[in-house]
Design a protein around this motif. Structure first.
Motif, PDB file in Angstrom:
ATOM      1  N   ALA A  10      -1.557 -11.849  -9.514  1.00 32.03           N
ATOM      2  CA  ALA A  10      -0.365 -11.617  -8.695  1.00 32.03           C
ATOM      3  C   ALA A  10       0.122 -10.177  -8.840  1.00 32.03           C
ATOM      4  O   ALA A  10       0.503  -9.537  -7.847  1.00 32.03           O
ATOM      5  N   VAL A  11       0.111  -9.653 -10.052  1.00 34.25           N
ATOM      6  CA  VAL A  11       0.554  -8.275 -10.270  1.00 34.25           C
ATOM      7  C   VAL A  11      -0.368  -7.286  -9.567  1.00 34.25           C
ATOM      8  O   VAL A  11       0.098  -6.311  -8.934  1.00 34.25           O
ATOM      9  N   ILE A  12      -1.674  -7.508  -9.631  1.00 38.89           N
ATOM     10  CA  ILE A  12      -2.625  -6.587  -8.988  1.00 38.89           C
ATOM     11  C   ILE A  12      -2.477  -6.634  -7.472  1.00 38.89           C
ATOM     12  O   ILE A  12      -2.481  -5.588  -6.798  1.00 38.89           O
ATOM     13  N   ASN A  13      -2.320  -7.817  -6.898  1.00 40.79           N
ATOM     14  CA  ASN A  13      -2.169  -7.924  -5.450  1.00 40.79           C
ATOM     15  C   ASN A  13      -0.860  -7.290  -4.978  1.00 40.79           C
ATOM     16  O   ASN A  13      -0.844  -6.481  -4.032  1.00 40.79           O
ATOM     17  N   ILE A  14       0.259  -7.657  -5.617  1.00 38.78           N
ATOM     18  CA  ILE A  14       1.556  -7.139  -5.183  1.00 38.78           C
ATOM     19  C   ILE A  14       1.660  -5.638  -5.469  1.00 38.78           C
ATOM     20  O   ILE A  14       2.235  -4.882  -4.673  1.00 38.78           O
ATOM     21  N   GLY A  15       1.087  -5.187  -6.589  1.00 41.75           N
ATOM     22  CA  GLY A  15       1.096  -3.761  -6.867  1.00 41.75           C
ATOM     23  C   GLY A  15       0.325  -2.957  -5.841  1.00 41.75           C
ATOM     24  O   GLY A  15       0.725  -1.839  -5.482  1.00 41.75           O
ATOM     25  N   ALA A  16      -0.786  -3.503  -5.334  1.00 43.26           N
ATOM     26  CA  ALA A  16      -1.537  -2.815  -4.290  1.00 43.26           C
ATOM     27  C   ALA A  16      -0.744  -2.755  -2.984  1.00 43.26           C
ATOM     28  O   ALA A  16      -0.746  -1.734  -2.284  1.00 43.26           O
ATOM     29  N   VAL A  17      -0.043  -3.832  -2.637  1.00 35.27           N
ATOM     30  CA  VAL A  17       0.762  -3.829  -1.407  1.00 35.27           C
ATOM     31  C   VAL A  17       1.915  -2.839  -1.511  1.00 35.27           C
ATOM     32  O   VAL A  17       2.263  -2.161  -0.542  1.00 35.27           O
ATOM     33  N   LEU A  18       2.499  -2.718  -2.689  1.00 32.03           N
ATOM     34  CA  LEU A  18       3.612  -1.789  -2.893  1.00 32.03           C
ATOM     35  C   LEU A  18       3.152  -0.348  -3.051  1.00 32.03           C
ATOM     36  O   LEU A  18       3.998   0.551  -3.161  1.00 32.03           O
ATOM     37  N   GLY A  19       1.863  -0.102  -3.096  1.00 31.47           N
ATOM     38  CA  GLY A  19       1.357   1.248  -3.253  1.00 31.47           C
ATOM     39  C   GLY A  19       1.385   1.746  -4.680  1.00 31.47           C
ATOM     40  O   GLY A  19       1.267   2.951  -4.917  1.00 31.47           O
ATOM     41  N   LEU A  20       1.527   0.847  -5.652  1.00 28.63           N
ATOM     42  CA  LEU A  20       1.570   1.240  -7.051  1.00 28.63           C
ATOM     43  C   LEU A  20       0.222   1.130  -7.737  1.00 28.63           C
ATOM     44  O   LEU A  20       0.020   1.733  -8.795  1.00 28.63           O
TER      45      LEU A  20
END
Length: 486
Positions: free
Chosen positions: A410-420
């Motif tokens: 979840a962190v990797i997916n959401i971090g990619a969407v947020l540009g982080l």
């Protein structure tokens, strides 16, 4: 009257009369009855006034400060009372059970809604019905719910018995993927098996579940034999088998799944109590391999360069990352409305899989994205609580591995969407489209539910809610009543 005496002034006569009256009624004033009346005649009682300084003390009002029964409660007492009630509810035996069950089901249901909304345009572009992807995801969710129910009712011994067959089956399917003519390539990754019709299977998703169960069983056995104090038993054969799975996955080019598998491996080593030097050594070795794999791939290097990008860049290399930010930015506080996304009309690639969180932010706004984050946080906390409160080593390692798997993905997916973070191509667990990812994840959630039910306090609380126990309790109460009472 003698001639030499002058008449007295009227004021002196009046003062003498007043003094004489006061001397006459002083005994009456001092001897008041016990009932509180003044003891004077009615006319004088009405005209009498209390003396200065003899006022009755004020009666304290309810809610004012003081130490009496009507005094105001201390400041923030209501907040403290609410905190204590919440803490007691948080510490109940079934809290983790309800958190896992409720948060996972809410994530899955909300994911179905967002898959339907985000995939309609993509289905129409492929000349399919608008509900094409939703129906496939709904079928996978129904099957996954059955797997969750079965896993939640299975005893721990049966879960341990499934570890080796599941690992061997996953390795066999991952080898079959690399055989030409059997494996399929999707978006440049050779990690799919064709099952006939519109159905495909990604064996690497089941490899995550296999590594969790097998690794937890292996470490638990060595824990029982007190072998984890030796570094060779800590690493062998856990790390070589994990690297074998990573190698099979990287042969197909799926680095995102390899990152999740690496996170599971590190989670198991951490829970097993690996020394800092040993843990740092394995981490450095894995980081070196990852650096080489990223450096030798122009596609991965371009994804790494899109972190924090605000423009598509030359050749639109950061198109997906930038339009994901556009979708989140246009959502505002409460979004544009369910189904009203603009980016899903061909602007944002993979709107129903890897970047479904961006469509959620555009249609449901900040409130929707924070709700999704809160649900994942609740699921992660419940998993950590189950792993921390159990006395069974296998349950501790398996619950920790599943929690690491879901939260890291979840962190990797959401971090990619947020540009982080760089775009890794991994779906959001229980939320994104994809039956191959949904089925093993729901089975893993069923594992957590089964482990939460196995806690002694939770088992006793659940036993008290069974109909048989209730009936026996009611019968005991009826036998204690006197005869003739109904």
């Amino acid at each position: 009257m003698p001639a030499d005496e002058s008449p007295a002034p009227r004021g002196a006569d009046r003062s003498r009369v007043t003094a004489a009256i006061s001397r006459a009624f002083t005994p009456l004033l001092l001897a008041q009855p016990a009932d509180g009346s003044s003891g004077l005649p009615a006319g004088l009682a009405l005209r009498s006034r209390p003396a200065v300084g003899s006022r009755r003390p004020p009666v304290p009002r309810s809610g004012t400060s003081g130490s009496g029964p009507g005094s105001r409660p201390p400041r923030f007492a209501a907040v403290r009372r609410m905190y204590e009630q919440a803490r007691r509810a948080w510490d109940r035996p079934l809290t983790a059970y309800y958190l896992i069950l409720g948060s996972s089901l809410l994530i899955t249901v909300l994911g179905l809604v967002m898959v339907y909304s985000a995939s309609m345009i993509k289905a129409l572009e492929l000349a399919k019905p608008g509900t094409y992807f939703f129906r496939k995801q709904f079928l996978a969710a129904v099957i996954g719910a059955g797997l969750l129910l079965v896993a939640s009712r299975m005893p721990v011994k049966l879960h341990r018995a499934l570890a080796y067959p599941l690992l061997m089956g996953s390795v066999f399917l991952m080898v079959m993927v690399q055989i030409p003519g059997i494996g399929m390539s999707v978006n440049g990754n050779q990690n799919w098996l064709y099952l006939g019709g519109p159905f495909q299977l990604q064996p690497s998703e089941f490899g995550k579940l296999a590594l969790v169960l097998w690794g937890a069983d292996l470490i638990a056995r060595k824990h029982d034999k007190r072998l984890l104090t030796q570094w060779k038993h800590m690493l062998v054969p856990l790390v070589p088998v994990a690297f074998m799975l990573l190698g099979l996955i990287m042969l197909g080019g799926d680095m995102g799944t390899a990152i999740i598998l690496t996170a599971i491996l590190f989670g198991l080593l951490w829970l097993a109590g690996a020394p800092t030097r040993l843990f740092a050594g394995v981490l450095a070795f894995a980081g070196l391999i990852g650096f080489v794999l990223i450096k030798t791939s122009p596609n991965r290097m371009s994804r790494l360069g899109c972190i924090g990008a605000s423009e598509p860049g030359p050749g639109d290399s950061c198109w997906q990352a930038v339009h994901g930010i556009y979708a989140l930015a246009s959502g505002g506080w409460f979004g544009s409305g369910l189904g009203a996304s603009v980016e899903k009309w061909g602007q944002l690639p993979e709107p129903h899989t890897d970047f479904i969180f961006a469509i959620t932010g555009e249609e449901l706004g900040l409130a929707g994205t924070l709700s999704v984050l809160a649900l994942f946080a609740a699921l992660g906390y419940a998993g950590i609580r189950v792993a921390g409160r159990t006395e069974d080593p296998f349950v501790r390692y398996a619950a920790g591995g599943v929690t690491t798997w879901i939260t890291a993905q979840a962190v990797i997916n959401i971090g990619a969407v947020l540009g982080l973070l760089p775009i890794a191509g991994v779906p959001l667990p229980l939320f994104s489209y994809g039956g191959s990812a949904l089925l093993p994840t729901m089975f893993a959630v069923g594992l957590l539910i089964a482990f939460a039910r196995e806690e002694p306090a939770a088992k006793a609380a659940l036993a008290m809610r069974r109909p048989g126990v209730r009936w026996k309790t009611m019968r005991r109460r009826v036998t204690k009543r006197p005869s003739g009472e109904r």
